[in-house]
Scaffold this motif. Structure first.
Motif, PDB file in Angstrom:
ATOM      1  N   GLY A  72       0.970   3.609  -3.231  1.00 42.87           N
ATOM      2  CA  GLY A  72       0.527   4.948  -2.870  1.00 42.87           C
ATOM      3  C   GLY A  72       1.512   6.079  -3.137  1.00 42.87           C
ATOM      4  N   ASP A 131       0.848  -1.175  -0.056  1.00 39.49           N
ATOM      5  CA  ASP A 131       0.168   0.143   0.021  1.00 39.49           C
ATOM      6  C   ASP A 131       0.971   1.267  -0.089  1.00 39.49           C
ATOM      7  OD1 ASP A 131      -2.424   1.517   0.451  1.00 39.49           O
ATOM      8  OD2 ASP A 131      -1.296   2.010   2.323  1.00 39.49           O
ATOM      9  N   TYR A 152      -0.662   5.244  -7.244  1.00 36.99           N
ATOM     10  CA  TYR A 152      -1.878   4.597  -7.383  1.00 36.99           C
ATOM     11  C   TYR A 152      -2.789   4.821  -6.136  1.00 36.99           C
ATOM     12  CZ  TYR A 152       0.218   1.566 -10.982  1.00 36.99           C
ATOM     13  OH  TYR A 152       0.697   1.067 -12.450  1.00 36.99           O
ATOM     14  N   THR A 153      -4.216   4.455  -6.349  1.00 36.15           N
ATOM     15  CA  THR A 153      -5.255   4.796  -5.529  1.00 36.15           C
ATOM     16  C   THR A 153      -5.361   3.412  -4.910  1.00 36.15           C
ATOM     17  OG1 THR A 153      -5.895   6.801  -6.472  1.00 36.15           O
ATOM     18  CG2 THR A 153      -7.195   5.514  -4.839  1.00 36.15           C
ATOM     19  N   VAL A 154      -4.962   3.066  -3.700  1.00 35.24           N
ATOM     20  CA  VAL A 154      -5.071   1.764  -2.977  1.00 35.24           C
ATOM     21  C   VAL A 154      -5.745   1.809  -1.963  1.00 35.24           C
ATOM     22  CG1 VAL A 154      -4.029  -0.399  -2.053  1.00 35.24           C
ATOM     23  CG2 VAL A 154      -2.921   0.892  -4.426  1.00 35.24           C
ATOM     24  N   THR A 155      -6.679   1.001  -1.407  1.00 29.20           N
ATOM     25  CA  THR A 155      -7.362   1.044  -0.150  1.00 29.20           C
ATOM     26  C   THR A 155      -7.040  -0.161   0.711  1.00 29.20           C
ATOM     27  OG1 THR A 155      -9.219   1.929  -1.072  1.00 29.20           O
ATOM     28  CG2 THR A 155      -9.440   1.070   1.130  1.00 29.20           C
TER      29      THR A 155
END
Length: 503
Positions: free
Chosen positions: A163, A159, A167-170
Motif C-alpha cells: 500500500g 499489505d 499498490y491497491t491491496v485488500t
C-alpha cells in the motif's frame, strides 16, 4: 592414565548406545521434502544439524575444557542433573519419544561436567548445550498458538508495504487480494521456520564469539524481527509475481532469505561492537595444564550409563504397540429435509491443525436459502507435534476475522459452545464450536512435551479429543445474528446425540 583412557572409551561407547536413536531421528518425517521443510516447515527442526553445531562449539573449546578438567568437583549439583537425565532417558525409550533424549543428553552432559570439573567446567559447556533446545520440535498446541498470529502479521506487513508503494491491496485476515488475484498466507509463508532458523544462527554466533550478555541479548532479540522482515520480503515477491517458476522455487527463496538474514545479523553485530567495543577477557584455565581426569567420577558415569544402555536396547521390545483409534462417528451424510454434500478442502488453511479422522459436510435447504457447514474431527494424541487445538477452528476458512465472540448453551444437553461472529469482506458467518477431551493450549502442550499420551504411558488418554463446528451465513438486517443462531440451534438439535457430544 591407561585406566582413565579405558573408562573414557567405555563412557563414549555406552553414550553412543544410549543416544543412538538420535542419529536417525527425523521429526519432519510427516512433512514434505526435507530441504524445503528445513526452510519452510513451520516448527520442526533438523536435529542432526543442531547436534553438529553443538559438537563443533564444544570442540572449539577443547583446550578450556581440558584446562578445567579435574580442577574441582560438584557431586551434589551433578546428581541434580544426572538423576533426571537418567529418568528422562528411560522414559523416552519406553514411550518412543526421541526428542526427550535431547533433554536427557543435555542434562547428562551438564551433570558430567559438574562431576568431572565442577562449576568451571560446567560453565564452559552450558552455552553450547543450551543450543540443543533448537533440536526440540514445538508441541502441536503451542505451534498452533504461535503460527496463526505469524500468518496474520505477515499478511498485514505485506499489505502495509504494498500500500505504501502504490499498490491497491485488500487485506482480510490471512487473505490478500491484488486485482483479480487472491494470495493466501498459509503456514509455510508465516515466517515461523525462518525465525527459528535465524534464532539458531544467532545463538551459535553469540556462543562462538563469546558476546557480552547485553550484546547477546540484542542479537537474540533481533533475530525473529530480522526473520520476519526477510520472510515478508519473500511473500511480497510471491504476491507480485504469480509465475509458476517463482511460486515453486522454495529452496532458492529459502537460501536467499537465509543469506540476507545472516548479513543483517552481521551488520547488527558490527553496529553493537562500534557502540560498545569490548575486549575478550583472558581465560586463565585455558593456559593451564590439564589435571589428570579422576578415575572415580569416570567410573560413576560408566556405571550410570551401563543400565541406561541396557534399557535402551531392551525397552523397545517390551514397549506396548500402538493401537490405532477405532473408526469414530462421522457427520450424517443424510439428514431429513437437508441436502448434504462434502465440504471444501480446508487443508491449506488448517495447515498443522491435526485430525486423526474428520468429516466435513455442507447441508442446504435451497428453497429456504439456508446453509449450515459442519466439521467434526478427532485426535488420538499419537502425533505429538500436531494438535486439533487452534484458533483457526473459530473461523470457517481463509480470509475470515473474528468480529465478536462469546458462549452459548445449546439443547438438548445442555451443551456449552463457543459463539463467534466471523467477517470476510462484506459477508458474515455465525460459528458455534466446542472441544471435548482437550485441555486447552497449556494442558495439551504440556502433555505432548512430556509424552504422556504415548503407548506405554500410565497417563495415556484412552479416548480421543474431538472438535465440532457449525457455521452459517448471517442474513442481512438488524436481526440477522439472532436468525442465524436460531437456525444453528435447530440444526444442532437434529444431529445425532453422539455427534452433538450430549452427556
Amino acid at each position: 592414565m591407561k585406566r582413565n583412557r579405558l573408562l573414557v572409551i567405555a563412557l563414549l561407547g555406552l553414550a553412543a548406545v544410549v543416544f543412538a536413536r538420535l542419529a536417525t531421528w527425523d521429526p519432519r518425517s510427516h512433512a514434505f521434502d526435507a530441504v524445503v521443510g528445513w526452510f519452510f516447515a513451520t516448527s520442526d527442526s533438523s536435529p542432526q544439524l543442531v547436534f553438529a553445531i553443538v559438537a563443533a562449539l564444544l570442540f572449539l573449546r577443547r583446550d578450556e575444557l581440558r584446562g578445567a578438567l579435574g580442577r574441582a568437583r560438584a557431586p551434589g549439583l551433578a546428581a541434580l542433573c544426572l538423576a533426571p537425565a537418567a529418568a528422562v532417558c528411560v522414559w523416552a525409550h519406553w514411550v518412543d519419544a526421541p526428542d526427550l533424549l535431547v533433554v536427557s543428553l543435555g542434562l547428562g552432559a551438564l551433570g558430567s561436567g559438574l562431576l568431572l570439573g565442577g562449576r568451571p567446567l560446567a560453565r564452559r559447556v552450558a552455552a553450547p548445550l543450551a543450543i540443543l533446545v533448537f533440536a526440540l520440535p514445538l508441541p502441536g498446541a503451542l505451534h498452533n498458538l504461535v503460527v496463526y498470529p505469524y500468518q496474520l502479521h505477515t499478511a498485514a506487513f505485506v499489505d502495509l508495504v504494498l500500500g505504501a508503494v502504490g499498490y491497491t491491496v485488500t487485506l482480510q485476515g490471512d487473505l490478500l487480494t491484488l486485482g483479480q488475484r487472491h494470495f493466501e498466507v498459509i503456514e509455510t509463508c508465516s515466517g515461523l521456520r525462518s525465525a527459528l532458523t535465524l534464532g539458531l544462527l544467532a545463538s551459535a554466533w553469540v556462543t562462538y564469539f563469546r558476546c557480552a550478555p547485553w550484546h547477546g541479548v540484542w542479537l537474540l532479540a533481533a533475530s525473529p524481527a530480522i526473520a520476519f522482515l526477510t520472510n515478508g520480503i519473500r511473500v511480497i515477491v510471491l504476491v507480485l509475481d504469480p509465475r509458476p517458476e517463482v511460486q515453486e522455487s522454495h529452496v532458492t527463496q529459502g537460501l536467499v532469505m537465509f543469506v540476507v538474514g545472516t548479513g543483517m545479523l552481521s551488520l547488527l553485530d558490527r553496529l553493537l561492537l562500534r557502540l560498545r567495543p569490548e575486549a575478550p577477557a583472558p581465560d586463565a584455565d585455558a593456559a593451564r595444564a590439564p589435571a589428570e581426569t579422576p578415575w572415580r567420577p569416570l567410573l560413576v558415569l560408566v556405571l550410570l550409563l551401563l543400565p541406561l544402555a541396557t534399557a535402551s536396547l531392551a525397552l523397545p521390545g517390551l514397549r506396548p504397540g500402538f493401537t490405532p483409534m477405532k473408526d469414530p462417528i462421522s457427520l450424517p451424510a443424510k439428514l431429513p429435509r437437508w441436502r448434504a454434500a462434502p465440504g471444501p478442502d480446508l487443508g491449506h488453511f488448517l495447515g498443522a491443525v491435526y485430525f486423526t479422522h474428520s468429516s466435513h459436510w455442507v447441508y442446504e435447504r435451497p428453497r429456504m436459502r439456508q446453509r449450515v457447514t459442519a466439521l467434526l474431527g478427532f485426535d488420538d494424541h499419537h502425533l505429538r507435534s500436531r494438535s486439533l487445538v487452534s484458533e483457526k477452528n473459530a473461523v470457517p476458512g481463509h480470509g475470515f476475522e473474528v468480529a465478536e465472540r462469546g458462549e452459548r448453551w445449546l439443547e438438548p444437553g445442555p451443551v456449552r459452545m463457543e459463539w463467534v461472529v466471523a467477517r470476510k469482506f462484506g459477508t458474515r458467518e455465525l460459528v458455534l464450536f466446542r472441544y471435548d477431551g482437550a485441555l486447552g493450549v497449556g494442558g495439551e502442550a504440556l502433555r505432548a512435551a512430556l509424552a504422556l499420551d504415548q503407548p506405554g504411558s500410565p497417563w495415556r488418554r484412552e479416548e480421543p479429543s474431538r472438535f465440532l463446528r457449525l457455521s452459517t451465513p448471517i442474513p442481512p438486517g438488524p436481526g440477522g445474528i439472532e436468525e442465524a443462531e436460531a437456525l444453528l440451534r435447530a440444526f444442532h438439535a437434529r444431529l445425532p446425540a453422539e455427534v452433538r457430544g450430549a452427556q
